[in-house]
Write an enzyme that holds these catalytic residues in place. Structure first.
Site, PDB file in Angstrom:
ATOM      1  N   LYS A  21       0.816  -1.222   0.000  1.00  0.00           N
ATOM      2  CA  LYS A  21       0.000   0.000   0.000  1.00  0.00           C
ATOM      3  C   LYS A  21       0.849   1.272   0.000  1.00  0.00           C
ATOM      4  O   LYS A  21       2.037   1.239   0.319  1.00  0.00           O
ATOM      5  CB  LYS A  21      -1.003  -0.036   1.158  1.00  0.00           C
ATOM      6  CG  LYS A  21      -2.137  -1.018   0.837  1.00  0.00           C
ATOM      7  CD  LYS A  21      -3.219  -1.087   1.866  1.00  0.00           C
ATOM      8  CE  LYS A  21      -4.292  -2.087   1.385  1.00  0.00           C
ATOM      9  NZ  LYS A  21      -5.234  -2.461   2.440  1.00  0.00           N
ATOM     10  N   ARG A  28      -3.006 -10.203   5.476  1.00  0.00           N
ATOM     11  CA  ARG A  28      -3.485 -10.342   4.093  1.00  0.00           C
ATOM     12  C   ARG A  28      -2.411  -9.770   3.166  1.00  0.00           C
ATOM     13  O   ARG A  28      -2.159  -8.559   3.192  1.00  0.00           O
ATOM     14  CB  ARG A  28      -4.808  -9.579   3.965  1.00  0.00           C
ATOM     15  CG  ARG A  28      -5.463  -9.680   2.603  1.00  0.00           C
ATOM     16  CD  ARG A  28      -6.739  -8.843   2.562  1.00  0.00           C
ATOM     17  NE  ARG A  28      -7.376  -8.913   1.258  1.00  0.00           N
ATOM     18  CZ  ARG A  28      -7.029  -8.148   0.238  1.00  0.00           C
ATOM     19  NH1 ARG A  28      -6.074  -7.250   0.360  1.00  0.00           N
ATOM     20  NH2 ARG A  28      -7.659  -8.277  -0.925  1.00  0.00           N
TER      21      ARG A  28
HETATM   22  N1  HH2 Z   1      -7.295  -4.240   1.342  1.00  0.00           N
HETATM   23  C1  HH2 Z   1      -7.707  -4.326   0.052  1.00  0.00           C
HETATM   24  C2  HH2 Z   1      -8.802  -5.150  -0.274  1.00  0.00           C
HETATM   25  N2  HH2 Z   1      -9.416  -5.900   0.671  1.00  0.00           N
HETATM   26  N3  HH2 Z   1      -9.599  -6.611   2.918  1.00  0.00           N
HETATM   27  C3  HH2 Z   1      -9.189  -6.550   4.180  1.00  0.00           C
HETATM   28  N4  HH2 Z   1      -9.788  -7.292   5.132  1.00  0.00           N
HETATM   29  N5  HH2 Z   1      -8.156  -5.742   4.572  1.00  0.00           N
HETATM   30  C4  HH2 Z   1      -7.491  -4.947   3.682  1.00  0.00           C
HETATM   31  O1  HH2 Z   1      -6.582  -4.195   4.086  1.00  0.00           O
HETATM   32  C5  HH2 Z   1      -7.908  -4.979   2.304  1.00  0.00           C
HETATM   33  C6  HH2 Z   1      -8.996  -5.842   1.950  1.00  0.00           C
HETATM   34  C7  HH2 Z   1      -7.037  -3.524  -1.003  1.00  0.00           C
HETATM   35  O2  HH2 Z   1      -5.930  -4.207  -1.511  1.00  0.00           O
HETATM   36  P1  HH2 Z   1      -5.898  -5.084  -2.846  1.00  0.00           P
HETATM   37  O3  HH2 Z   1      -6.882  -6.193  -2.802  1.00  0.00           O
HETATM   38  O4  HH2 Z   1      -4.494  -5.489  -3.072  1.00  0.00           O
HETATM   39  O5  HH2 Z   1      -6.243  -4.063  -3.991  1.00  0.00           O
HETATM   40  P2  HH2 Z   1      -7.555  -3.783  -4.831  1.00  0.00           P
HETATM   41  O6  HH2 Z   1      -8.624  -3.344  -3.883  1.00  0.00           O
HETATM   42  O7  HH2 Z   1      -7.139  -2.678  -5.776  1.00  0.00           O
HETATM   43  O8  HH2 Z   1      -7.956  -5.033  -5.537  1.00  0.00           O
END
Ligand code: HH2
Length: 391
Positions: free
Chosen positions: A333, A367
């Site tokens: 992030k 995660r």
């Molecule tokens: N962060 C993202 C998505 N889902 N769920 C939880 N529980 N905690 C988090 O910090 C979290 C999450 C965002 O990250 P990512 O899935 O890598 O990106 P994107 O939303 O662009 O798919």
């Protein structure tokens, strides 16, 4: 003669220091647990509540700092327990004692396992949750697992690298991202969930804000719902999770991915996020979801500026104090880019470091995109905690 500071804030370390000097281990543990210091914030308070709380806290041998509408009480767990207990001589308003008693009890029974729809996931060692984004536009891995074969191969690789759970998402929630329509999200997620659950045998979670997507994924073999809106986006979500007996991750966010950046305004981010998560957790429990099914997540990067993310990691005690297992999702992030100067495709070492920082402050689930790096770093953190008697 030497005077040595002991890690009094780590009960297990204090217990170990006592038991190696011959104190009976059970007694050492009890002494250490009662002796560990804790600071508790009461807010909001009216003037009378503040006055009575300060008086009773000081009489109980605690330190109390009060201000306009708040009080912070500092002392050992044993003395705070004494303050919470009703007694004939105490003039503490009953609701303050009850709220303090609930906080102390919740902290005490923080679960070491997580109940999902199909099994109990142990949390004594760190639980690594591999991210499988089936999206064209996720901020770090968009497009990589967009077809079924690539997603299945990605999940197998995560399993070999030591993932405990695979989190499948069909919607990018990066700031400003547009939500796909429901049919498209279903098309992306359901076949991947079915295939990954069958092929890996790992618990699969579905990262969605929509109850119909959650329901279809649970039917296809998922056993956990990871909802970045904290079950607030879709009013059927609590019922879907309850009916399936699913595990659930309640994540903190304000607004939605379109609006959240403007809502990253806090006076005390850890206390505010903890209070808002506690409300969402209580709403889930009131809707019939089992406490053993609930994991809380402070939502790094969701309605948070870089300083808020760092403060939350540092003051994770406010979140772990709610008595549920805690997940963090620092992976790749922006705040890690701000701390290291690294672009998004070079943040896996920083991610592993953030996981370790969170682990040492009590988080149990992580995660991440790069499962191998996090697993290795967390193995060291787990070993340090095990040596201290923490797990
Ligand atoms: N962060 C993202 C998505 N889902 N769920 C939880 N529980 N905690 C988090 O910090 C979290 C999450 C965002 O990250 P990512 O899935 O890598 O990106 P994107 O939303 O662009 O798919």
């Amino acid at each position: 003669m030497r005077v040595t500071a002991l890690a009094g804030d780590v009960p297990a370390a204090l217990a170990s220091a006592l038991s190696v000097r011959g104190v009976d281990p059970v007694r050492a543990e009890a002494l250490a647990a009662g002796g560990s210091p804790l600071a508790v914030l009461f807010e909001p308070l009216d003037e009378t509540e503040g006055f009575l709380l300060a008086r009773e806290a000081v009489a109980a041998g605690l330190d109390c700092h009060t201000g306009d509408g708040w009080a912070v009480v500092v002392g050992t767990l044993a003395r705070l327990g004494g303050l919470a207990r009703p007694s004939a001589t105490s003039h503490l308003p009953e609701h303050l004692g009850v709220a303090l008693g609930r906080l102390l009890a919740d902290r005490q029974d923080a679960p070491l396992e997580w109940r999902t729809a199909r099994r109990v996931v142990p949390l004594r060692r760190s639980c690594v949750v591999g991210i499988l984004n089936v999206t064209p536009d996720s901020f770090s891995d968009g497009g990589r697992h967009f077809d079924l074969e690539a997603a299945a191969a990605g999940a197998r690789a995560m399993q070999s690298a030591g993932a405990d759970v695979v989190d499948v998402g069909g919607e990018s929630t990066r700031p400003g991202a547009a939500q796909p329509d429901e049919a498209e999200e279903l098309r992306r997620v359901v076949p991947v969930v079915r295939r990954v659950a069958r092929e890996t045998g790992l618990p699969v979670s579905v990262d969605t804000r929509r109850s119909r997507v959650a329901e279809a994924a649970l039917e296809a073999g998922a056993e956990i719902v990871n909802d970045v809106s904290g079950l607030a986006h879709d009013e059927r979500m609590v019922e879907v999770v309850r009916a399936a007996g699913a595990g659930v991750v309640i994540m903190h966010m304000r607004g939605d991915p379109q609006t959240m950046d403007a809502r990253a305004v806090y006076r005390d981010v850890a206390a505010e996020v903890a209070a808002e998560l506690a409300e969402q957790r209580d709403r889930a429990l009131a809707g019939g979801i089992a406490r053993a099914a609930v994991v809380l997540d402070p939502g790094l990067g969701f309605a948070k500026g870089p300083e808020h993310n760092l403060a939350l990691l540092d003051r994770l005690a406010s979140i772990t104090g709610l008595g549920q297992p805690v997940m963090v999702g620092p992976s790749r992030k922006r705040f890690l880019g701000a701390a290291t100067g690294r672009p998004v495709d070079q943040r896996d070492a920083a991610t592993a470091a953030a996981c370790v920082a969170a682990r040492l402050r009590g988080a149990q689930l992580f995660r991440v995109h790069d499962v191998a790096a996090a697993r290795e770093a967390l193995a060291v953190a787990d070993a340090v905690l095990a040596e201290g008697g923490e797990s």
